[in-house]
Every structure is written in C-alpha cells, then in structure tokens.
Motif scaffolding. Sequence first.
Motif, PDB file in Angstrom:
ATOM      1  N   CYS A 138     -86.750  26.333  33.961  1.00 18.47           N
ATOM      2  CA  CYS A 138     -86.047  25.136  34.462  1.00 18.47           C
ATOM      3  C   CYS A 138     -85.623  25.210  35.931  1.00 18.47           C
ATOM      4  N   THR A 139     -84.995  26.298  36.340  1.00 19.83           N
ATOM      5  CA  THR A 139     -84.507  26.332  37.733  1.00 19.83           C
ATOM      6  C   THR A 139     -85.682  26.346  38.727  1.00 19.83           C
ATOM      7  N   PRO A 140     -86.697  27.198  38.536  1.00 25.55           N
ATOM      8  CA  PRO A 140     -87.821  27.157  39.475  1.00 25.55           C
ATOM      9  C   PRO A 140     -88.516  25.796  39.542  1.00 25.55           C
ATOM     10  N   ILE A 161     -87.643  34.463  49.118  1.00 27.08           N
ATOM     11  CA  ILE A 161     -86.776  34.258  47.950  1.00 27.08           C
ATOM     12  C   ILE A 161     -85.878  35.486  47.858  1.00 27.08           C
ATOM     13  N   ILE A 162     -84.583  35.262  47.719  1.00 26.64           N
ATOM     14  CA  ILE A 162     -83.656  36.402  47.586  1.00 26.64           C
ATOM     15  C   ILE A 162     -83.146  36.412  46.147  1.00 26.64           C
ATOM     16  N   GLY A 163     -83.425  37.492  45.440  1.00 30.23           N
ATOM     17  CA  GLY A 163     -83.082  37.595  44.019  1.00 30.23           C
ATOM     18  C   GLY A 163     -84.359  37.587  43.197  1.00 30.23           C
ATOM     19  N   ARG A 164     -84.536  38.617  42.360  1.00 30.38           N
ATOM     20  CA  ARG A 164     -85.788  38.751  41.600  1.00 30.38           C
ATOM     21  C   ARG A 164     -85.552  38.674  40.091  1.00 30.38           C
ATOM     22  N   SER A 165     -84.621  37.798  39.677  1.00 31.09           N
ATOM     23  CA  SER A 165     -84.342  37.703  38.237  1.00 31.09           C
ATOM     24  C   SER A 165     -85.521  37.063  37.509  1.00 31.09           C
ATOM     25  N   LEU A 166     -85.545  37.288  36.189  1.00 32.03           N
ATOM     26  CA  LEU A 166     -86.616  36.721  35.352  1.00 32.03           C
ATOM     27  C   LEU A 166     -86.484  35.212  35.223  1.00 32.03           C
ATOM     28  N   ILE A 167     -85.265  34.689  35.470  1.00 29.27           N
ATOM     29  CA  ILE A 167     -85.094  33.248  35.255  1.00 29.27           C
ATOM     30  C   ILE A 167     -85.260  32.436  36.541  1.00 29.27           C
ATOM     31  N   VAL A 168     -85.118  33.087  37.703  1.00 28.53           N
ATOM     32  CA  VAL A 168     -85.277  32.331  38.956  1.00 28.53           C
ATOM     33  C   VAL A 168     -86.346  32.976  39.857  1.00 28.53           C
ATOM     34  N   CYS A 186     -87.314  39.121  47.801  1.00 24.68           N
ATOM     35  CA  CYS A 186     -86.334  40.134  48.236  1.00 24.68           C
ATOM     36  C   CYS A 186     -85.313  40.413  47.132  1.00 24.68           C
ATOM     37  N   HIS A 187     -84.617  41.519  47.288  1.00 26.73           N
ATOM     38  CA  HIS A 187     -83.644  41.942  46.257  1.00 26.73           C
ATOM     39  C   HIS A 187     -82.631  42.882  46.902  1.00 26.73           C
ATOM     40  N   SER A 188     -81.801  43.484  46.055  1.00 31.00           N
ATOM     41  CA  SER A 188     -80.690  44.275  46.587  1.00 31.00           C
ATOM     42  C   SER A 188     -81.150  45.526  47.349  1.00 31.00           C
ATOM     43  N   ALA A 206     -80.924  33.278  45.356  1.00 32.69           N
ATOM     44  CA  ALA A 206     -80.395  33.315  43.983  1.00 32.69           C
ATOM     45  C   ALA A 206     -79.794  34.694  43.760  1.00 32.69           C
ATOM     46  N   VAL A 207     -78.640  34.903  44.353  1.00 25.03           N
ATOM     47  CA  VAL A 207     -77.985  36.216  44.321  1.00 25.03           C
ATOM     48  C   VAL A 207     -76.689  36.162  43.505  1.00 25.03           C
ATOM     49  N   GLY A 208     -75.843  35.168  43.791  1.00 20.62           N
ATOM     50  CA  GLY A 208     -74.557  35.073  43.105  1.00 20.62           C
ATOM     51  C   GLY A 208     -73.437  35.751  43.860  1.00 20.62           C
ATOM     52  N   GLU A 209     -73.603  35.849  45.176  1.00 23.00           N
ATOM     53  CA  GLU A 209     -72.591  36.466  46.056  1.00 23.00           C
ATOM     54  C   GLU A 209     -72.076  35.352  46.973  1.00 23.00           C
ATOM     55  N   ASP A 228     -80.096  26.774  48.047  1.00 18.10           N
ATOM     56  CA  ASP A 228     -79.044  27.678  47.557  1.00 18.10           C
ATOM     57  C   ASP A 228     -78.922  27.538  46.041  1.00 18.10           C
ATOM     58  N   VAL A 229     -79.351  28.575  45.337  1.00 16.94           N
ATOM     59  CA  VAL A 229     -79.309  28.547  43.864  1.00 16.94           C
ATOM     60  C   VAL A 229     -77.984  29.117  43.357  1.00 16.94           C
ATOM     61  N   GLY A 230     -77.348  29.941  44.151  1.00 22.28           N
ATOM     62  CA  GLY A 230     -76.163  30.687  43.718  1.00 22.28           C
ATOM     63  C   GLY A 230     -75.030  29.789  43.239  1.00 22.28           C
ATOM     64  N   ILE A 231     -74.377  30.258  42.191  1.00 23.13           N
ATOM     65  CA  ILE A 231     -73.167  29.562  41.712  1.00 23.13           C
ATOM     66  C   ILE A 231     -72.115  30.631  41.489  1.00 23.13           C
ATOM     67  N   SER A 232     -71.033  30.578  42.258  1.00 19.68           N
ATOM     68  CA  SER A 232     -69.930  31.521  42.040  1.00 19.68           C
ATOM     69  C   SER A 232     -68.653  30.711  41.879  1.00 19.68           C
ATOM     70  N   VAL A 262     -79.126  22.428  43.411  1.00 16.01           N
ATOM     71  CA  VAL A 262     -80.053  22.970  42.407  1.00 16.01           C
ATOM     72  C   VAL A 262     -79.520  22.838  40.968  1.00 16.01           C
ATOM     73  N   GLY A 263     -78.202  22.962  40.785  1.00 14.85           N
ATOM     74  CA  GLY A 263     -77.634  22.955  39.428  1.00 14.85           C
ATOM     75  C   GLY A 263     -78.087  21.755  38.600  1.00 14.85           C
ATOM     76  N   PRO A 264     -77.872  20.514  39.080  1.00 13.40           N
ATOM     77  CA  PRO A 264     -78.312  19.357  38.293  1.00 13.40           C
ATOM     78  C   PRO A 264     -79.833  19.311  38.096  1.00 13.40           C
ATOM     79  N   MET A 265     -80.594  19.905  39.031  1.00  8.83           N
ATOM     80  CA  MET A 265     -82.058  19.934  38.863  1.00  8.83           C
ATOM     81  C   MET A 265     -82.445  20.805  37.667  1.00  8.83           C
ATOM     82  N   THR A 266     -81.654  21.864  37.431  1.00 11.64           N
ATOM     83  CA  THR A 266     -81.934  22.754  36.302  1.00 11.64           C
ATOM     84  C   THR A 266     -81.721  21.999  34.976  1.00 11.64           C
ATOM     85  N   ILE A 267     -80.640  21.235  34.906  1.00 11.54           N
ATOM     86  CA  ILE A 267     -80.363  20.480  33.675  1.00 11.54           C
ATOM     87  C   ILE A 267     -81.408  19.380  33.477  1.00 11.54           C
TER      88      ILE A 267
END
Length: 287
Positions: A138-140, A161-168, A186-188, A206-209, A228-232, A262-267
């Motif tokens: 959904c998010t991608p 792309i910053i963040g290599r999670s399986l969902i984003v 990219c990643h940490s 998509a880091v969350g920082e 900006d995908v991050g949500i904190s 991005v949040g509403p796009m995911t839903i």
Amino acid sequence: MTQILYSKPIVDLEVGELKKAIQALNSPPKLKVILVGSNPSSKIYVRRKKEFCEKIGAECEIIRKNDDFTPEELKTLLKEINQDDSVNGCLVQLPLPAQFDGFDFQELISPQKDVDGFHKDNIFSIYKKTSGEFLLPCTPIGIIKLLEHYKISAKCKNVVIIGRSLIVGKPLSMMLSNLDATVTLCHSKTNNLRALTNQADIIISAVGEPRFLTSDYFNDSKDQIIVDVGISSMKNNKITGDVDFENVKDKVNSITPVPGGVGPMTILSLAKNLVKSAQIQRTNKKA
Ligand code: NAD
C-alpha cells in the motif's frame, strides 16, 4: 514557489471511483482487520481504515485480541478467514507484541486476500515485473500514485530511498526501478547519506526519526522532490515526519506534508486493494 504534494485532491477523486466500483459488485467488499494488544497508534490506524472503508461503501470488521494472543491462535484465526468466502480482504495491524517476533504471519494470509500486499507471491510479482491479479504493497503504490498525480516522473531520475523495510523501502525500490528510475536504497549503515541525498532528484524517506533530514541534506538547485513517509508522534500529540519541513520547504521543488501526504495515500491504496481483491475473487468464482 514550492509545490506541496497534498494527498487530499487524489483521495477525493478516487473515493468517487471506488464507490462506483463497489456498486458494480453484487455485495460490498468485506475487510477483516486483526488488532492485537493496545498500541495507541495502532488503534488510531485501524479506526481510520474502518472509517475509510465505510466512506466508500465497503465493510470493515476490527477483530480485537488481547496482548497475550498467541501465534498459534493467530494461525487458526487466519485459516478461518482464508476459508470464509464472504471475506475479501484481511490484514494484521503492525506492530505485533514480542511473542510474534520471527513469526511469519504474512505468508498465512491467502495472497488473494492480502490487501497489505506483503505475501511473497504478491512481492514476487514486483520482482518479476509481472502485472495482473496481484495486490501491491500500500505505501509504495500510494507514493507512486501521488507522484503520478502531480506529473512527477521517476523515469531516468536518481531516486534515493532512506529506509529498507519490507513494507516501504525494499518493495518501493523495485517498483521505481521497474519505472526506469535509478534507485539508491539507503539505511542506518549507509556512509555519508548527505552526499547521496544532495545528488538525488527525488528523495523518499521512511526512517521514523522526527525532522532528521535537515536542510543540509538537500542542494541549492530548488529542483529536488521530497517524499516524507515518516510518522512520529510528538509529546504535544501532533505527528511529524522525517523531514524538517519548515526549514526545508523553501529549498526544494516539491515536498509532501506530514500529516496530509503519504499517510492518506496508504489508506487509499488499502481500499483500492480491497476492491481489487473482491473483483479478482468474483472473476475466479465465475471461471
Ligand atoms: P522501519 O522502522 O522498519 O525501519 C526504519 C529504516 O530506517 C531501517 O531500514 C533503518 O535502516 C533506517 N534508518 C534508521 N536510522 C537511519 C539513519 N540514521 N539513516 C538512514 N537510515 C536509517 O521502517 P518502516 O516500517 O518503513 O517505518 C519507517 C517510518 O515510516 C515510520 O515512521 C513509520 O511510522 C512510517 N510509515 C508511514 C507510513 C505511511 O503511510 N505514511 C507507512 C509505513 C511506515
């Protein structure tokens, strides 16, 4: 003037399309959302998913389970949902409590009902660049739709792309590569992230920082596009993204806001996957 990439105009347009698609089905599509535990953010996310489903005329049932729910119990529940022909889509809200660490529940949801798009069959369709009866994460897919709406092409662009999670990050990197972008994931442990973001045409974080991408991560060309995908969640109950929005926005060509990007796009993508899964299941039944 910087373009703010709001999702609202896209969501408003798509709601009408989804309502029409649902009217063309015999019965409203049905989603089951499994919520384990009492994570406050998860409660908000599942409520939003239910509200959006109801807005387009779909049904959404939230199945609430206590913190002590076990992987075996989840396995049994998912089996029942897979076998229930009246259910078109199913998802398990993340994060799950610690007893689920290493438990690969995503493979236990039927790929035709996997509205999150996490099942290996659905992910493999991206890897193989096949199209058709697959449900994309959904998010991608929401990010790609948002870029398309604003006529931002990824073709031949350097995308970081910053963040290599399986969902984003990971699926998005493949999906953008399929669209002929040149992608750096990219990643940490990435060395000198600033040098990479400074050279990119499109930066997706998509880091969350909160606010970690400060203005020095971007060049002075005013040509760069930021997603900006991050949500904190902050102490004041507001949410913020990975980008220091106020200090970055005037330095770039376009940027997504948080909230409202991005949040509403995911839903929206989740709802589109639900309708698609109902359409696929109906076609398969007729065949
Ligand atoms: P995650 O939390 O699983 O992983 C974070 C990623 O960031 C890792 O790949 C890690 O290597 C990388 N990272 C951490 N620190 C870094 C640093 N200093 N430099 C570079 N990379 C770094 O990722 P996730 O589940 O994709 O979530 C990321 C963020 O996106 C969270 O804030 C989450 O809430 C948000 N999110 C938003 C949506 C949406 O719809 N807007 C959807 C999914 C996730």
